[in-house]
Write an enzyme that holds these catalytic residues in place. Structure first.
Site, PDB file in Angstrom:
ATOM      1  N   ASN A   1       0.853  -1.187   0.000  1.00 52.26           N
ATOM      2  CA  ASN A   1       0.000   0.000   0.000  1.00 52.26           C
ATOM      3  C   ASN A   1       0.892   1.241   0.000  1.00 52.26           C
ATOM      4  O   ASN A   1       1.471   1.590   1.025  1.00 52.26           O
ATOM      5  CB  ASN A   1      -0.891  -0.056   1.254  1.00 52.26           C
ATOM      6  N   TRP A   2       0.987   1.873  -1.161  1.00 46.65           N
ATOM      7  CA  TRP A   2       1.890   3.031  -1.288  1.00 46.65           C
ATOM      8  C   TRP A   2       1.280   4.294  -0.682  1.00 46.65           C
ATOM      9  O   TRP A   2       1.922   5.326  -0.598  1.00 46.65           O
ATOM     10  CB  TRP A   2       2.251   3.267  -2.763  1.00 46.65           C
ATOM     11  N   LYS A   3       0.011   4.224  -0.327  1.00 47.06           N
ATOM     12  CA  LYS A   3      -0.705   5.365   0.276  1.00 47.06           C
ATOM     13  C   LYS A   3      -0.515   6.635  -0.574  1.00 47.06           C
ATOM     14  O   LYS A   3      -0.331   6.537  -1.773  1.00 47.06           O
ATOM     15  CB  LYS A   3      -0.248   5.569   1.724  1.00 47.06           C
TER      16      LYS A   3
ATOM     17  N   HIS B   1      -9.851   0.678   4.535  1.00 42.59           N
ATOM     18  CA  HIS B   1      -8.587   0.941   5.229  1.00 42.59           C
ATOM     19  C   HIS B   1      -8.830   1.886   6.407  1.00 42.59           C
ATOM     20  O   HIS B   1      -9.679   2.781   6.322  1.00 42.59           O
ATOM     21  CB  HIS B   1      -7.568   1.554   4.257  1.00 42.59           C
TER      22      HIS B   1
ATOM     23  N   GLU C   1      -7.385   4.390   7.493  1.00 42.68           N
ATOM     24  CA  GLU C   1      -7.282   5.828   7.208  1.00 42.68           C
ATOM     25  C   GLU C   1      -8.555   6.335   6.525  1.00 42.68           C
ATOM     26  O   GLU C   1      -8.951   7.481   6.707  1.00 42.68           O
ATOM     27  CB  GLU C   1      -6.013   6.105   6.385  1.00 42.68           C
TER      28      GLU C   1
ATOM     29  N   GLU D   1      -5.675  -5.043  10.406  1.00 42.27           N
ATOM     30  CA  GLU D   1      -4.678  -4.005  10.662  1.00 42.27           C
ATOM     31  C   GLU D   1      -5.050  -3.258  11.939  1.00 42.27           C
ATOM     32  O   GLU D   1      -5.873  -2.329  11.903  1.00 42.27           O
ATOM     33  CB  GLU D   1      -4.638  -3.017   9.493  1.00 42.27           C
TER      34      GLU D   1
ATOM     35  N   GLY E   1       1.871   2.251  10.720  1.00 42.36           N
ATOM     36  CA  GLY E   1       2.820   3.348  10.547  1.00 42.36           C
ATOM     37  C   GLY E   1       3.481   3.809  11.833  1.00 42.36           C
ATOM     38  O   GLY E   1       4.112   4.860  11.862  1.00 42.36           O
TER      39      GLY E   1
ATOM     40  N   SER F   1       2.898  -2.119  10.487  1.00 36.99           N
ATOM     41  CA  SER F   1       4.355  -2.147  10.703  1.00 36.99           C
ATOM     42  C   SER F   1       4.963  -3.524  10.458  1.00 36.99           C
ATOM     43  O   SER F   1       5.861  -3.935  11.180  1.00 36.99           O
ATOM     44  CB  SER F   1       4.700  -1.609  12.093  1.00 36.99           C
TER      45      SER F   1
ATOM     46  N   GLY G   1       2.628  -1.073   4.399  1.00 41.13           N
ATOM     47  CA  GLY G   1       2.645   0.348   4.068  1.00 41.13           C
ATOM     48  C   GLY G   1       4.076   0.841   3.919  1.00 41.13           C
ATOM     49  O   GLY G   1       4.670   0.775   2.851  1.00 41.13           O
ATOM     50  N   GLY G   2       4.649   1.325   5.015  1.00 44.60           N
ATOM     51  CA  GLY G   2       5.986   1.932   4.984  1.00 44.60           C
ATOM     52  C   GLY G   2       7.020   1.087   4.248  1.00 44.60           C
ATOM     53  O   GLY G   2       7.758   1.591   3.378  1.00 44.60           O
TER      54      GLY G   2
HETATM   55  P1  PGA Z   1       2.387   0.203   7.752  1.00 45.65           P
HETATM   56  O1  PGA Z   1       0.985   0.405   6.974  1.00 45.65           O
HETATM   57  O2  PGA Z   1       3.007  -1.061   7.206  1.00 45.65           O
HETATM   58  O3  PGA Z   1       3.179   1.433   7.416  1.00 45.65           O
HETATM   59  O4  PGA Z   1       2.084   0.095   9.191  1.00 45.65           O
HETATM   60  C1  PGA Z   1       0.114  -0.669   6.737  1.00 45.65           C
HETATM   61  C2  PGA Z   1      -1.136  -0.175   6.078  1.00 45.65           C
HETATM   62  O5  PGA Z   1      -1.647   0.874   6.459  1.00 45.65           O
HETATM   63  O6  PGA Z   1      -1.690  -0.821   5.166  1.00 45.65           O
END
Ligand code: PGA
Length: 257
Positions: free
Chosen positions: A11-13, A101, A103, A173, A179, A219, A240-241
């Site tokens: 997930n490049w967000k 998600h 967010e 998640e 994150g 994470s 994500g990250g």
């Molecule tokens: P993260 O993000 O690996 O940076 O914690 C995961 C996500 O939000 O899909």
């Protein structure tokens, strides 16, 4: 129990620009052997403006990496300023849609009902769908982890058929782990995954529940991926990250294979 093929999403967000997307896509093509697709399903989720170029680059390279959208609007084309329809996503080579998600839920304010509407529309349109769920820190601390996850799972999947579930992946998640560098312990993640799988079993029966892939997200990094992925109910990850580094992402994909 049927063997479940591991599934990893990147997930490049809302990150990167044209040059960064080009570099990351090129690096992924270099570091991820095409044969990896035999053992792991890998999908990358670029921001909307980069879906077409990423899908084009992967297709030109003969890659089996899939392209997913981080969100979609449930209604067909029309007067929905700022939104992106499923038919547009299909048109540019997207195969998977992520819905729910954290967010989207907690920053943008999407409800379970809207997430469900998007999931059903994406399934109807033939997409693979990743439904993300997860509890906030205060919910975990007050002992409501399973309650929240089971609620989001059942509301998110409302109206699905057992047959449609073949195209659904869940992503657990925990919001407090996204994150933040904090990860659920493998045992805590396993406990949550098992409760989610049992909830799907009560909705659609044991066969569907046993075939369902549940990714862990929050994470996940090269250093902790193997321990998380070793748990019996953790079938992959939503990253994500670490998905912004081709080497880190590839290390996680390899840990899943
Ligand atoms: P993260 O993000 O690996 O940076 O914690 C995961 C996500 O939000 O899909």
């Amino acid at each position: 129990m049927p063997a479940r093929k591991p599934s990893i999403g990147g997930n490049w967000k809302m990150n990167l620009d044209t040059a960064g997307v080009k570099a990351l896509t090129g690096d992924l093509l270099k570091v991820l052997d095409t044969s990896i697709a035999d053992t792991v399903d890998v999908t990358v989720f670029p921001p909307f403006p980069y879906l077409a170029p990423v899908a084009g680059a992967l297709c030109d390279a003969g890659s089996q990496l899939q392209v997913g959208a981080q969100d979609a609007w449930a209604t067909p084309n029309g007067a929905f300023t700022g939104e992106v329809s499923l038919s547009m996503l299909k048109d540019v080579g997207v195969s998977t849609v992520l819905v729910g998600h954290s967010e989207r839920r907690h920053v943008i304010g999407e409800s379970d009902e809207l997430v469900n509407e998007k999931l059903l529309a994406a399934l109807d349109a033939g997409f693979e769908v990743v439904l993300a769920i997860g509890e906030k820190l205060e919910q975990r601390e007050s002992g409501k982890t399973n309650l929240v996850n089971i609620g989001q799972t059942c509301l998110g999947l409302a109206g699905t058929t057992a047959q449609q579930m073949a195209k659904v992946t869940l992503a657990y998640e925990p919001v407090w782990a996204i994150g933040t560098g904090k990860t659920a312990t493998p045992q805590d993640a396993q406990d949550a995954h098992l409760a989610i799988r049992q909830a799907v079993g009560s909705l659609h029966g044991e066969d569907v529940a046993n075939a369902l892939r549940i990714q862990y997200g929050g994470s996940m990094k090269p250093g902790n991926a193997a321990d998380l992925l070793a748990q019996p109910d953790i079938d992959g990850g939503l990253i994500g990250g670490a998905a912004l580094s081709a080497d880190d992402f590839a290390a996680i994909v390899r840990a899943a294979s």
